[in-house]
Each structure stands twice: as structure tokens, then as C-alpha cells.
Design an enzyme around this catalytic site. Structure first.
Site, PDB file in Angstrom:
ATOM      1  N   TYR A   1      38.023 -43.975  13.613  1.00  0.00           N
ATOM      2  CA  TYR A   1      38.221 -42.700  12.925  1.00  0.00           C
ATOM      3  C   TYR A   1      38.562 -42.907  11.456  1.00  0.00           C
ATOM      4  O   TYR A   1      38.115 -42.155  10.595  1.00  0.00           O
ATOM      5  CB  TYR A   1      39.288 -41.855  13.645  1.00  0.00           C
ATOM      6  CG  TYR A   1      38.715 -41.131  14.823  1.00  0.00           C
ATOM      7  CD1 TYR A   1      38.812 -41.653  16.116  1.00  0.00           C
ATOM      8  CD2 TYR A   1      37.990 -39.962  14.645  1.00  0.00           C
ATOM      9  CE1 TYR A   1      38.225 -41.018  17.195  1.00  0.00           C
ATOM     10  CE2 TYR A   1      37.386 -39.316  15.719  1.00  0.00           C
ATOM     11  CZ  TYR A   1      37.497 -39.854  16.991  1.00  0.00           C
ATOM     12  OH  TYR A   1      36.891 -39.229  18.054  1.00  0.00           O
TER      13      TYR A   1
ATOM     14  N   GLN B   1      30.084 -27.687  15.129  1.00  0.00           N
ATOM     15  CA  GLN B   1      30.549 -28.766  16.004  1.00  0.00           C
ATOM     16  C   GLN B   1      31.137 -29.892  15.153  1.00  0.00           C
ATOM     17  O   GLN B   1      31.700 -30.842  15.688  1.00  0.00           O
ATOM     18  CB  GLN B   1      29.390 -29.332  16.822  1.00  0.00           C
ATOM     19  CG  GLN B   1      28.715 -28.319  17.731  1.00  0.00           C
ATOM     20  CD  GLN B   1      27.471 -28.909  18.357  1.00  0.00           C
ATOM     21  OE1 GLN B   1      27.542 -29.621  19.358  1.00  0.00           O
ATOM     22  NE2 GLN B   1      26.323 -28.637  17.778  1.00  0.00           N
ATOM     23  N   ASN B   2      30.931 -29.802  13.856  1.00  0.00           N
ATOM     24  CA  ASN B   2      31.328 -30.887  12.958  1.00  0.00           C
ATOM     25  C   ASN B   2      32.823 -30.845  12.675  1.00  0.00           C
ATOM     26  O   ASN B   2      33.457 -29.788  12.749  1.00  0.00           O
ATOM     27  CB  ASN B   2      30.522 -30.818  11.649  1.00  0.00           C
ATOM     28  CG  ASN B   2      29.026 -30.957  11.925  1.00  0.00           C
ATOM     29  OD1 ASN B   2      28.638 -31.522  12.961  1.00  0.00           O
ATOM     30  ND2 ASN B   2      28.205 -30.410  11.058  1.00  0.00           N
ATOM     31  N   VAL B   3      33.353 -31.994  12.368  1.00  0.00           N
ATOM     32  CA  VAL B   3      34.815 -32.135  12.199  1.00  0.00           C
ATOM     33  C   VAL B   3      35.171 -32.517  10.758  1.00  0.00           C
ATOM     34  O   VAL B   3      36.302 -32.877  10.463  1.00  0.00           O
ATOM     35  CB  VAL B   3      35.361 -33.199  13.190  1.00  0.00           C
ATOM     36  CG1 VAL B   3      35.161 -32.751  14.627  1.00  0.00           C
ATOM     37  CG2 VAL B   3      34.715 -34.575  12.959  1.00  0.00           C
TER      38      VAL B   3
ATOM     39  N   HIS C   1      35.180 -28.385  17.601  1.00  0.00           N
ATOM     40  CA  HIS C   1      35.651 -29.716  17.979  1.00  0.00           C
ATOM     41  C   HIS C   1      36.752 -30.246  17.085  1.00  0.00           C
ATOM     42  O   HIS C   1      36.955 -31.450  16.988  1.00  0.00           O
ATOM     43  CB  HIS C   1      34.461 -30.690  18.007  1.00  0.00           C
ATOM     44  CG  HIS C   1      33.430 -30.307  19.027  1.00  0.00           C
ATOM     45  ND1 HIS C   1      32.099 -30.624  18.905  1.00  0.00           N
ATOM     46  CD2 HIS C   1      33.529 -29.592  20.182  1.00  0.00           C
ATOM     47  CE1 HIS C   1      31.436 -30.144  19.944  1.00  0.00           C
ATOM     48  NE2 HIS C   1      32.285 -29.495  20.729  1.00  0.00           N
TER      49      HIS C   1
ATOM     50  N   THR D   1      21.512 -29.900  15.281  1.00  0.00           N
ATOM     51  CA  THR D   1      22.197 -30.340  16.495  1.00  0.00           C
ATOM     52  C   THR D   1      21.190 -30.705  17.560  1.00  0.00           C
ATOM     53  O   THR D   1      20.152 -30.076  17.711  1.00  0.00           O
ATOM     54  CB  THR D   1      23.181 -29.278  17.033  1.00  0.00           C
ATOM     55  OG1 THR D   1      23.732 -29.738  18.273  1.00  0.00           O
ATOM     56  CG2 THR D   1      22.520 -27.931  17.263  1.00  0.00           C
ATOM     57  N   SER D   2      21.526 -31.736  18.313  1.00  0.00           N
ATOM     58  CA  SER D   2      20.616 -32.199  19.383  1.00  0.00           C
ATOM     59  C   SER D   2      20.790 -31.343  20.636  1.00  0.00           C
ATOM     60  O   SER D   2      20.109 -31.539  21.631  1.00  0.00           O
ATOM     61  CB  SER D   2      20.906 -33.666  19.723  1.00  0.00           C
ATOM     62  OG  SER D   2      22.222 -33.775  20.259  1.00  0.00           O
TER      63      SER D   2
END
Ligand code: BV8
Length: 258
Positions: free
Chosen positions: A72, A105-107, A123, A201-202
Site C-alpha cells: 500500500y 471503485q477507485n481509492v 471501496h 472497469t472490468s
């Protein structure tokens, strides 16, 4: 540079112009052109060298806190260097001008840096930390902008002054529930929109990947902006095979100026 076919762009624009409520949901592909590797793209993705499903989990952290924390920190160094691109600014403009909803969904917080105000972070956010045992908020400064992003650098997580437990990022790990407020807000937006746009996004991680299907089940039109097809593609009303930083400003130019 991927050229978007005029007929595809025109079809998307006619959907937007007829829309009352539009919701955008972004994934790692939205940040790729800001220098943050996606999870799945082979050449540079996080999966290429690590198994995010292992590292981005409480089990992975329990097994080896230093490796997970270091992964991280490596990603935080990339985030601190990353700048929003024209696509992020376009989405912020759509929110200001038309009140479009924005789910990510990104952080990495890049949507907020581009001026988006209401961002539903499904997320969590890598920029803040807390302790693993009790989730006491911990202030762990982002790495220095000049820090070298070295994926091999191993560093131990700091300890919580209250309970002694070690630090973790405030992101949602695999196997962890999403924050209830974000989940409910995203569900409400997806349920009530008449256009749902999936960008970068997948469409493989749930429950996030389910929001487009929820919107579709309520009669919404689905637009997908992605260089390649995904499991969502068969639900598309319009697929724009292009990169976020090119396609979004193209749409903005036509929607905001007309
Ligand atoms: C949960 C934070 C339940 C961490 C992340 C069904 C229902 C519910 C759960 C599940 C289910 N099936 C399976 C599950 C379990 C699991 C899951 O979905 N697994 C997958 C792998 C099958 N889900 C969970 O564990 C979720 N939790 O449901 O809990 C529960 C209930 C009760 C009690 C306990 C638990 C939690 C999931 C969240 C995990 N955390 N992130 C971190 O960042 O470290 S997910 C992480 O991976 C990202 O946030 C992101 O969401 C995901 C990666 O997906 P994408 O964003 O799509 O990125 P990807 O690389 O895959 O794709 C990039 C795309 O961009 C590609 O298509 C590419 O073509 C495109 N692209 C590339 N460049 C560009 C581009 N597009 C445009 N422009 C470009 N330039």
C-alpha cells in the site's frame, strides 16, 4: 490514441440528451492514464506482479502485515504523484452542470482533486489509515512526492497509540463489506437513473459490478467506456471503445457547449 467512431459518439450523445438522470461509475481504468496501474491490465497491472486478492484482504494482512503495508505504501507513492486527467475534470463538470451522480471503485481520490464534490467511494480511500484491530483513525502522512515508488521496499506498519495494533489503509478489502452509506447511496442512484455509464472497469468485482445490472433492470440505458469488452458489454446500449482521458472530454465538448 484510439479514434472514437463518429456514429458511436453520436449515439451516446443522443442517449445523454434524452436523459433525465445520469450516473457514472468508474474503475481503475479511469486512473490508468494518471499513472496508477489497474488491477488487471497485464503489462502494468497490480495483478502482474502481485496478487491483489491476496494482498487486499484481512487474511493477507494477518499473514504478513509488513508486505501488505509496503504494497500500500508503494501504491500511496504512486497516488501522491498522480494528477487528475481531462476525463476526471469532465466528470466533475457533468456533476456541476447537470447534477450527474458519480460512483467510484477507485481509492485514489482523483475525482475529488478534479473538483467533483459528491463522490461515492465504494471501496474507501487509500489516503487515510486506521488500526487493524479497532479501526482507531491513525494519521499516517502520505509519502513525500519525491519518494521513489519502490515496490520492493519493505516497511513495517506504524502502531496505534491507543491499542498498539498495526496500521491498515482505509480501503475495503476482499471479503469485507462495503460501507453501508456508500452501498445504499450507490444502489439508490443506480435504481433511479435512466442512463448508467461504466468507465474503466472490468465489471468483475461485486457488488460494484452489480449496479449497472440494477440500473438496467429498471430500464436504464447502459453506456460502457472502455478500450475492450467486459462481462457487462452484452448489456450495453452503447459501447465507446476508447480511453477515458480522450472520450470524456469529447462528450463534454458536445454536451457542455451545446
Ligand atoms: C463483499 C479496495 C461481502 C482495495 C477493492 C458477489 C456478491 C458479493 C461479493 C462477491 C460476489 N462474488 C464474489 C464476491 C467477492 C468479492 C469479489 O467481487 N471478487 C471478485 C474478484 C470475483 N467481493 C468482495 O469481496 C467485496 N466484499 O462483497 O463482501 C460480505 C458480506 C457480508 C460479510 C462479509 C463480506 C469487496 C470488494 C472490494 C475489494 N476492494 N479495492 C484496494 O484497492 O487495494 S476492489 C479493487 O479491484 C478495485 O477497487 C476495483 O474495484 C477492483 C478492480 O476492478 P476494476 O476497477 O474494474 O479494475 P480492473 O483492473 O479490473 O479493470 C480496469 C479496466 O479498465 C479494464 O477493463 C481495462 O480495459 C480498462 N481500462 C484500462 N485503461 C483504460 C481503461 N478504461 C478506460 N480508459 C483507460 N485509459
Amino acid at each position: 490514441m484510439i479514434c472514437v467512431e463518429k456514429s458511436v459518439l453520436d449515439s451516446a450523445l443522443s442517449i445523454f440528451k434524452a436523459a433525465k438522470t445520469v450516473v457514472w461509475m468508474t474503475g481503475a481504468g479511469m486512473s490508468a492514464e494518471s499513472g496508477i496501474p489497474t488491477f488487471r491490465d497485464a503489462q502494468s497491472g497490480l495483478w502482474a506482479r502481485f496478487d491483489p486478492q491476496q494482498l487486499a484482504s484481512a487474511e493477507g494482512y494477518r499473514a504478513d502485515p509488513a508486505s501488505v503495508w509496503s504494497w500500500y505504501q508503494w501504491r500511496r507513492r504512486l497516488v501522491v504523484k498522480a494528477k487528475p486527467h481531462a476525463g476526471h475534470f469532465a466528470l466533475a463538470e457533468f456533476q456541476k452542470a447537470f447534477g450527474h451522480g458519480l460512483i467510484t471503485q477507485n481509492v485514489d481520490g482523483l475525482h475529488q482533486l478534479a473538483g467533483a464534490s459528491e463522490v461515492i467511494e465504494l471501496h474507501g480511500n487509500i489516503r487515510s489509515s486506521s488500526c487493524f484491530a479497532q479501526r482507531h483513525p491513525l494519521s499516517v502522512p502520505m509519502p513525500d512526492i519525491n519518494d521513489v515508488a519502490d515496490a520492493e521496499l519493505l516497511e513495517s506498519p506504524p502502531h496505534c497509540p491507543l491499542c498498539g495494533s498495526t496500521a491498515r489503509p482505509d480501503v475495503v478489502w476482499f471479503g469485507e463489506s462495503l460501507p453501508m452509506d456508500a452501498l445504499q447511496h450507490a444502489e439508490a442512484l443506480s435504481y433511479g437513473c435512466d442512463v448508467f455509464v461504466s468507465v474503466g472497469t472490468s465489471s468483475q468485482v461485486y457488488p460494484a459490478a452489480g449496479f449497472a445490472l440494477l440500473a438496467k433492470s429498471q430500464g436504464a440505458k447502459i453506456i460502457e467506456i472502455n478500450p475492450v469488452a467486459t462481462p457487462l458489454s452484452e448489456q450495453n446500449d452503447c459501447a465507446i471503445r476508447g480511453q477515458a482521458s480522450e472520450v470524456l472530454p469529447l462528450i463534454a465538448k458536445r454536451l457542455l457547449l451545446n
